[in-house]
Design a protein around this motif. Structure first.
Motif, PDB file in Angstrom:
ATOM      1  N   LEU A   8       0.548   3.925   3.704  1.00 24.91           N
ATOM      2  CA  LEU A   8       0.934   2.977   4.751  1.00 24.91           C
ATOM      3  C   LEU A   8      -0.307   2.199   5.175  1.00 24.91           C
ATOM      4  N   GLY A   9      -0.295   0.899   4.933  1.00 24.75           N
ATOM      5  CA  GLY A   9      -1.477   0.091   5.146  1.00 24.75           C
ATOM      6  C   GLY A   9      -1.628  -0.464   6.547  1.00 24.75           C
ATOM      7  N   SER A  10      -2.701  -1.234   6.729  1.00 26.50           N
ATOM      8  CA  SER A  10      -3.022  -1.830   8.019  1.00 26.50           C
ATOM      9  C   SER A  10      -2.260  -3.139   8.205  1.00 26.50           C
ATOM     10  N   GLY A  11      -2.101  -3.526   9.475  1.00 25.45           N
ATOM     11  CA  GLY A  11      -1.378  -4.777   9.707  1.00 25.45           C
ATOM     12  C   GLY A  11      -1.036  -5.040  11.150  1.00 25.45           C
ATOM     13  N   SER A 191     -10.209  -1.360   3.012  1.00 20.08           N
ATOM     14  CA  SER A 191      -9.206  -2.126   2.272  1.00 20.08           C
ATOM     15  C   SER A 191      -7.935  -2.093   3.098  1.00 20.08           C
ATOM     16  N   THR A 192      -7.061  -3.050   2.858  1.00 21.53           N
ATOM     17  CA  THR A 192      -5.874  -3.133   3.707  1.00 21.53           C
ATOM     18  C   THR A 192      -4.880  -2.007   3.459  1.00 21.53           C
ATOM     19  N   ALA A 193      -5.007  -1.299   2.339  1.00 21.92           N
ATOM     20  CA  ALA A 193      -4.081  -0.201   2.050  1.00 21.92           C
ATOM     21  C   ALA A 193      -4.776   1.128   1.792  1.00 21.92           C
ATOM     22  N   ASN A 194      -5.946   1.099   1.155  1.00 22.64           N
ATOM     23  CA  ASN A 194      -6.633   2.329   0.736  1.00 22.64           C
ATOM     24  C   ASN A 194      -5.756   3.174  -0.194  1.00 22.64           C
ATOM     25  N   ALA A 195      -5.025   2.471  -1.049  1.00 21.97           N
ATOM     26  CA  ALA A 195      -4.119   3.159  -1.967  1.00 21.97           C
ATOM     27  C   ALA A 195      -4.845   4.002  -2.997  1.00 21.97           C
ATOM     28  N   HIS A 196      -6.117   3.733  -3.231  1.00 23.97           N
ATOM     29  CA  HIS A 196      -6.872   4.524  -4.205  1.00 23.97           C
ATOM     30  C   HIS A 196      -6.954   5.995  -3.797  1.00 23.97           C
ATOM     31  N   LEU A 197      -6.748   6.276  -2.499  1.00 23.23           N
ATOM     32  CA  LEU A 197      -6.802   7.663  -2.030  1.00 23.23           C
ATOM     33  C   LEU A 197      -5.615   8.496  -2.514  1.00 23.23           C
ATOM     34  N   ALA A 198      -4.612   7.842  -3.084  1.00 22.97           N
ATOM     35  CA  ALA A 198      -3.462   8.569  -3.632  1.00 22.97           C
ATOM     36  C   ALA A 198      -3.710   9.041  -5.060  1.00 22.97           C
ATOM     37  N   ALA A 199      -4.915   8.878  -5.554  1.00 20.05           N
ATOM     38  CA  ALA A 199      -5.244   9.342  -6.909  1.00 20.05           C
ATOM     39  C   ALA A 199      -4.916  10.822  -7.051  1.00 20.05           C
ATOM     40  N   GLY A 200      -4.306  11.166  -8.188  1.00 17.94           N
ATOM     41  CA  GLY A 200      -3.905  12.548  -8.427  1.00 17.94           C
ATOM     42  C   GLY A 200      -2.438  12.805  -8.158  1.00 17.94           C
ATOM     43  N   HIS A 201      -1.739  11.828  -7.614  1.00 13.70           N
ATOM     44  CA  HIS A 201      -0.297  11.958  -7.382  1.00 13.70           C
ATOM     45  C   HIS A 201       0.473  11.186  -8.448  1.00 13.70           C
ATOM     46  N   ARG A 202       1.542  11.750  -8.922  1.00 15.68           N
ATOM     47  CA  ARG A 202       2.317  11.158 -10.017  1.00 15.68           C
ATOM     48  C   ARG A 202       3.183   9.996  -9.559  1.00 15.68           C
ATOM     49  N   VAL A 206       3.445   2.352  -2.046  1.00 14.20           N
ATOM     50  CA  VAL A 206       2.492   1.698  -1.153  1.00 14.20           C
ATOM     51  C   VAL A 206       3.241   0.655  -0.336  1.00 14.20           C
ATOM     52  N   ILE A 207       3.194   0.781   0.985  1.00 12.98           N
ATOM     53  CA  ILE A 207       3.796  -0.208   1.881  1.00 12.98           C
ATOM     54  C   ILE A 207       2.651  -0.860   2.630  1.00 12.98           C
ATOM     55  N   ALA A 208       2.355  -2.103   2.284  1.00 15.57           N
ATOM     56  CA  ALA A 208       1.160  -2.781   2.768  1.00 15.57           C
ATOM     57  C   ALA A 208       1.518  -4.078   3.478  1.00 15.57           C
ATOM     58  N   PRO A 209       1.401  -4.136   4.797  1.00 15.26           N
ATOM     59  CA  PRO A 209       1.679  -5.384   5.519  1.00 15.26           C
ATOM     60  C   PRO A 209       0.784  -6.541   5.119  1.00 15.26           C
ATOM     61  N   SER A 210      -0.400  -6.240   4.599  1.00 12.44           N
ATOM     62  CA  SER A 210      -1.309  -7.275   4.114  1.00 12.44           C
ATOM     63  C   SER A 210      -1.600  -7.048   2.638  1.00 12.44           C
ATOM     64  N   THR A 238       4.957  -5.450  -0.303  1.00 19.40           N
ATOM     65  CA  THR A 238       4.247  -6.321   0.629  1.00 19.40           C
ATOM     66  C   THR A 238       5.250  -7.295   1.234  1.00 19.40           C
ATOM     67  N   PRO A 239       4.919  -7.936   2.347  1.00 23.30           N
ATOM     68  CA  PRO A 239       5.906  -8.785   3.039  1.00 23.30           C
ATOM     69  C   PRO A 239       6.380  -9.970   2.212  1.00 23.30           C
ATOM     70  N   ASP A 240       7.679 -10.225   2.260  1.00 25.15           N
ATOM     71  CA  ASP A 240       8.227 -11.435   1.661  1.00 25.15           C
ATOM     72  C   ASP A 240       8.054 -12.587   2.655  1.00 25.15           C
ATOM     73  N   ALA A 241       8.534 -13.770   2.287  1.00 24.39           N
ATOM     74  CA  ALA A 241       8.323 -14.950   3.131  1.00 24.39           C
ATOM     75  C   ALA A 241       8.953 -14.777   4.511  1.00 24.39           C
ATOM     76  N   ALA A 242      10.153 -14.201   4.556  1.00 30.25           N
ATOM     77  CA  ALA A 242      10.827 -14.021   5.841  1.00 30.25           C
ATOM     78  C   ALA A 242      10.064 -13.054   6.738  1.00 30.25           C
ATOM     79  N   SER A 243       9.531 -11.998   6.145  1.00 32.33           N
ATOM     80  CA  SER A 243       8.758 -11.028   6.928  1.00 32.33           C
ATOM     81  C   SER A 243       7.467 -11.645   7.454  1.00 32.33           C
ATOM     82  N   LYS A 244       6.790 -12.417   6.615  1.00 31.71           N
ATOM     83  CA  LYS A 244       5.573 -13.089   7.068  1.00 31.71           C
ATOM     84  C   LYS A 244       5.867 -14.001   8.251  1.00 31.71           C
ATOM     85  N   GLY A 245       6.991 -14.695   8.186  1.00 33.96           N
ATOM     86  CA  GLY A 245       7.377 -15.561   9.292  1.00 33.96           C
ATOM     87  C   GLY A 245       7.652 -14.779  10.561  1.00 33.96           C
ATOM     88  N   ALA A 246       8.236 -13.598  10.412  1.00 34.07           N
ATOM     89  CA  ALA A 246       8.563 -12.768  11.572  1.00 34.07           C
ATOM     90  C   ALA A 246       7.315 -12.217  12.247  1.00 34.07           C
TER      91      ALA A 246
END
Length: 281
Positions: A8-11, A191-202, A206-210, A238-246
């Protein structure tokens, strides 16, 4: 490899509400991420991760909280000068650690109208429990002096509210956070997500607002590609156009929280099949 991880990323306030909307929408579509083996949260994602991992509130309840009147919730704003200093830090930095050191200096020198204890109390009021959950939860923060990324967990002995406050300490907006004898700034600085910390998981979602990255900061998609190269199945949302607008122009404005949550709920349907495939692979 171990099994499933949720990143879960920053945003900001709007990004966190959007993440909860996404999570609820996925669950309603049969792709429930509530029972993953590890949750990794940065900034807004740290708060959402702590709420989800506690198990004290279900996704419907967490979603409804995003729709409530936020009149008692203090917002923030990145001013023009602060944004300019962020941009300069990006241009002058070659690594995330160097970028973190520059923003750490900015944060330590900022004059704010909120003190550290007030900010800590605000974060604590949003957590269902002050205790670390029994489920694996990692909360990121960046050392304000060295720029290095750190992850807090239950085993560190740092109170959960201190870890989440550290992870959410946006430089130039919120005070530098003190935890474990060190000063910290926002985990999303590395980083906006730090997804690299999930290394080792199959299986990783990743849900990243940015979705942004730079020459110094890896974007969520780039971090996901690294996980895939090492054999993981990954879905990045990551956010679609409608989400970015919201979200509006200010991600720290609670006034856009409800709209962001609704946008996340609506967007989730487009990702449910892919997330289900990751969970079932």
């Amino acid at each position: 490899m171990t099994e499933t991880a949720l990143v879960l990323g920053s945003g900001g306030v709007t990004g966190g509400a959007w993440e909860i909307g996404i999570l609820r929408g996925l669950a309603e579509a049969g792709a429930d991420l509530s029972a993953v083996d590890l949750i990794i949260g940065s900034s807004a994602g740290a708060s959402v991760g702590a709420q989800l991992a506690s198990g004290l509130l279900g996704l419907p309840e967490l979603y409804e909280l995003q729709l409530a009147d936020p009149r008692d919730m203090r917002g923030g704003r990145l001013g023009a000068l602060t944004l300019l200093r962020y941009a300069g830090a990006v241009l002058l930095s070659r690594t995330p650690e160097e970028y973190g050191r520059r923003l750490g200096r900015l944060a330590r020198g900022a004059r704010l109208d909120i003190d550290a204890e007030e900010r800590r109390a605000a974060i604590g009021s949003r957590l269902p429990s002050p205790e670390w959950p029994d489920r694996p939860l990692r909360v990121t923060a960046v050392d304000a002096l060295t720029g290095e990324l750190h992850t807090f967990g239950k085993e560190d002995g740092v109170p959960l509210v201190d870890a989440v406050t550290a992870s959410s300490a946006v430089p130039g907006v919120w005070p530098v956070a003190r935890a474990g004898g060190r000063d910290w700034i926002d985990g999303g600085v590395y980083s906006t997500a730090n997804a690299h910390l999930a290394a080792g998981h199959r299986r990783v979602v990743v849900i990243a607002p940015s979705a942004s990255g730079s020459k110094a900061i890896a974007a969520p998609a780039a971090q996901a590609a690294g996980l895939v190269a090492n054999g993981a199945r990954v879905e990045v949302i990551t956010p679609d156009a409608a989400s970015k607008g919201a979200f509006g122009r200010n991600p720290l404005d609670p006034g856009h929280r409800a709209a962001a949550a609704r946008a996340g709920l609506a967007q989730a349907a487009a990702h449910a099949e892919a997330v289900a495939a990751v969970l079932g692979s």
